[in-house]
Write an enzyme that holds these catalytic residues in place. Structure first.
Site, mmCIF file in Angstrom:
data_model
loop_
_atom_site.group_PDB
_atom_site.id
_atom_site.type_symbol
_atom_site.label_atom_id
_atom_site.label_comp_id
_atom_site.label_asym_id
_atom_site.label_seq_id
_atom_site.Cartn_x
_atom_site.Cartn_y
_atom_site.Cartn_z
ATOM 1 N N HIS A 75 0.836 -1.208 0.000
ATOM 2 C CA HIS A 75 0.000 0.000 0.000
ATOM 3 C C HIS A 75 0.870 1.257 0.000
ATOM 4 O O HIS A 75 1.957 1.283 0.594
ATOM 5 C CB HIS A 75 -0.946 0.018 1.204
ATOM 6 C CG HIS A 75 -0.258 0.067 2.536
ATOM 7 N ND1 HIS A 75 0.039 1.249 3.184
ATOM 8 C CD2 HIS A 75 0.186 -0.914 3.361
ATOM 9 C CE1 HIS A 75 0.634 0.988 4.337
ATOM 10 N NE2 HIS A 75 0.736 -0.318 4.465
ATOM 11 N N ASP A 77 -0.755 4.308 0.758
ATOM 12 C CA ASP A 77 -1.345 5.268 1.693
ATOM 13 C C ASP A 77 -0.618 5.176 3.042
ATOM 14 O O ASP A 77 -0.090 4.119 3.410
ATOM 15 C CB ASP A 77 -2.845 5.059 1.851
ATOM 16 C CG ASP A 77 -3.223 3.707 2.431
ATOM 17 O OD1 ASP A 77 -2.545 2.715 2.114
ATOM 18 O OD2 ASP A 77 -4.202 3.645 3.205
ATOM 19 N N ASP A 107 6.744 1.921 6.561
ATOM 20 C CA ASP A 107 5.419 1.326 6.349
ATOM 21 C C ASP A 107 4.653 2.084 5.272
ATOM 22 O O ASP A 107 3.925 3.029 5.581
ATOM 23 C CB ASP A 107 4.652 1.346 7.672
ATOM 24 C CG ASP A 107 3.297 0.682 7.605
ATOM 25 O OD1 ASP A 107 3.069 -0.101 6.666
ATOM 26 O OD2 ASP A 107 2.461 0.947 8.490
ATOM 27 N N GLU A 141 -5.262 0.921 2.709
ATOM 28 C CA GLU A 141 -4.911 -0.078 3.717
ATOM 29 C C GLU A 141 -4.959 0.518 5.117
ATOM 30 O O GLU A 141 -5.423 -0.121 6.056
ATOM 31 C CB GLU A 141 -3.510 -0.630 3.440
ATOM 32 C CG GLU A 141 -3.204 -1.927 4.160
ATOM 33 C CD GLU A 141 -2.653 -1.759 5.571
ATOM 34 O OE1 GLU A 141 -2.605 -2.746 6.327
ATOM 35 O OE2 GLU A 141 -2.246 -0.625 5.930
ATOM 36 N N GLU A 142 -4.499 1.753 5.255
ATOM 37 C CA GLU A 142 -4.485 2.399 6.560
ATOM 38 C C GLU A 142 -5.851 2.945 6.955
ATOM 39 O O GLU A 142 -6.059 3.339 8.095
ATOM 40 C CB GLU A 142 -3.453 3.544 6.584
ATOM 41 C CG GLU A 142 -2.014 3.129 6.300
ATOM 42 C CD GLU A 142 -1.397 2.334 7.438
ATOM 43 O OE1 GLU A 142 -2.109 1.976 8.399
ATOM 44 O OE2 GLU A 142 -0.188 2.062 7.355
ATOM 45 N N GLU A 170 4.625 -5.893 4.193
ATOM 46 C CA GLU A 170 4.550 -5.131 5.442
ATOM 47 C C GLU A 170 5.870 -5.267 6.220
ATOM 48 O O GLU A 170 6.576 -6.277 6.101
ATOM 49 C CB GLU A 170 3.396 -5.634 6.303
ATOM 50 C CG GLU A 170 2.014 -5.320 5.773
ATOM 51 C CD GLU A 170 1.623 -3.862 5.949
ATOM 52 O OE1 GLU A 170 2.373 -3.098 6.607
ATOM 53 O OE2 GLU A 170 0.567 -3.468 5.432
ATOM 54 N N HIS A 355 4.573 4.281 11.844
ATOM 55 C CA HIS A 355 3.553 5.162 12.428
ATOM 56 C C HIS A 355 4.141 6.146 13.457
ATOM 57 O O HIS A 355 3.381 6.909 14.056
ATOM 58 C CB HIS A 355 2.408 4.367 13.077
ATOM 59 C CG HIS A 355 1.574 3.608 12.104
ATOM 60 N ND1 HIS A 355 0.308 3.171 12.391
ATOM 61 C CD2 HIS A 355 1.811 3.200 10.830
ATOM 62 C CE1 HIS A 355 -0.199 2.522 11.349
ATOM 63 N NE2 HIS A 355 0.703 2.526 10.397
#
Length: 382
Positions: A75, A77, A107, A141-142, A170, A355
């Site tokens: 992903h 996003d 990520d 995805e997020e 991931e 994150h």
């Protein structure tokens, strides 16, 4: 034709980070990937799903038509960067002291760039081998994950393009690159319970039915003993009370209802349906009058050890010099959707900073990951 100098994932990783694709925005990230993949012989499809005016951007790219068909999923996003604490702009893609910084560095824009670099090297050396390689890259995805990988897989199924195996990139490594290969994930479900009683004066409880007392007893039933002790590849199922609300501001009133919210992370001994029945049983045992709504964001799944998992293990041993542990811990990922169609595993960078403020990945690790992904392709197509 072989090349002596490995492809460098850093410039592509920086270009992706510089796209501020905070979910659900694309901000040009998928166009960057298209520009990288088309010269490698990939046919690219931009797929948009969702309500009109709020469509999610996704990318499916494939090279080859025959089997076996290997798919890399990821992903572009990212979560919001937050407003304080960043040494540089979270979308600068700055490199300092050999470390790449930016939202998505770990990520998982860095991982996507590493895969394309490894893919470039693999094709330069083995591009004439039979088989197909595809990439499924979503921009959802997020976020709610309703108009991303799920919808792309449905589109792929309609066209007969479901892969034989898939790898999600991931950042699943724990301490060192390749120390963990995730071969499954726990399921996740949330239950919203409203338990009804009879309102009354607290001085005359015999004239009322206190729903709080009954709900407390229900929650005790559910939490006093473990649901299970775990299974061969999974840790024990956990049930956590994540909310308890009455909404009563009067200290002398027994309220008419009480509400609780529960989150269950469950292993392969259960399904969301069986656990829903477990909750109903606890409520009925206390003779509760209640309503319950259950949302399941993903069932548990396991890719049993077999040729695909063994190929991943060999790739890690060859490239990183270690034997990976097979793991199923952590939260959910889009692998839960892919598992409905084909064997899937997860292998990526060390996830220590995902994150976080100043999210980062060492450039050397990024290049090592590219080499690992090349080796994965060599093992899969051996």
């Amino acid at each position: 034709m072989s090349r002596n100098t490995p492809a460098d994932p850093l410039p592509l990783a920086q270009a992706l980070i510089r796209c501020p694709s905070v979910t659900p925005a694309d901000a040009g990230a998928l166009a960057v990937l298209e520009a990288a993949l088309q010269p490698l012989g990939f046919t690219c499809h931009r797929l948009r799903f969702g309500p009109k005016g709020e469509e999610i951007e996704n990318l499916y790219a494939r090279r080859g038509t025959g089997g076996p068909h290997f798919c890399y999923a990821g992903h572009t996003d990212v979560v919001p960067p937050g407003e304080q604490g960043w040494a540089d702009s979270p979308f600068s893609g700055a490199v300092k002291d050999g470390v790449l910084y930016g939202r998505g560095a770990c990520d998982m824009k860095g991982g996507i760039a590493a895969f394309i670099a490894g893919l470039t090297d693999y094709l330069a050396a083995h591009g004439d081998k039979p088989g197909s390689i595809s990439l499924l890259i979503t921009g959802d995805e997020e976020g709610p994950a309703k108009d991303g990988t799920v919808k792309v897989l449905e589109w792929m199924a309609e066209r007969g393009e479901i892969p034989d195996m898939a790898l999600v990139g991931e950042p699943t490594s724990k301490v060192a690159l390749g120390d963990i290969v995730k071969v499954g994930r726990r399921g996740s479900m949330t239950a919203y319970i409203t338990l009804y009683g009879t309102q009354g004066h607290s001085a005359y409880p015999q004239r009322a039915d206190n729903p709080i007392h009954r709900l407390v007893r229900v929650l005790h039933r559910l939490t006093a003993q473990p649901i299970d002790q775990g299974s061969e590849f999974f840790e024990a199922t956990t049930l956590q009370v994540t909310g308890f609300d009455v909404g009563n501001t009067a200290n002398n009133v027994i309220p008419a209802e009480a509400r609780a919210m529960l989150n269950i992370r469950f292993n392969d001994l259960h399904s969301s349906a069986s656990l829903t029945e477990h909750l109903h049983a606890a409520l009925k045992a206390e003779e509760a009058r209640y309503d319950m709504r259950v949302e399941c964001s993903g069932e548990s799944f396991l890719t049993s050890p077999g040729p695909f998992v063994e190929a991943l293990k060999r790739a890690v041993e060859r490239s990183a010099g270690r034997t990976p542990a097979l793991d199923t811990g952590g939260g959910t990922s889009d692998a839960r959707f892919i598992a409905r169609y084909c064997p899937v595993a997860e292998l990526g960078a060390v996830g220590a900073t995902m994150h976080k403020v100043n999210e980062s990945v060492p450039v050397a690790e990024l290049r090592d990951l590219a080499a690992l992904y090349r080796t994965v392709l060599e093992e899969v197509f051996a």
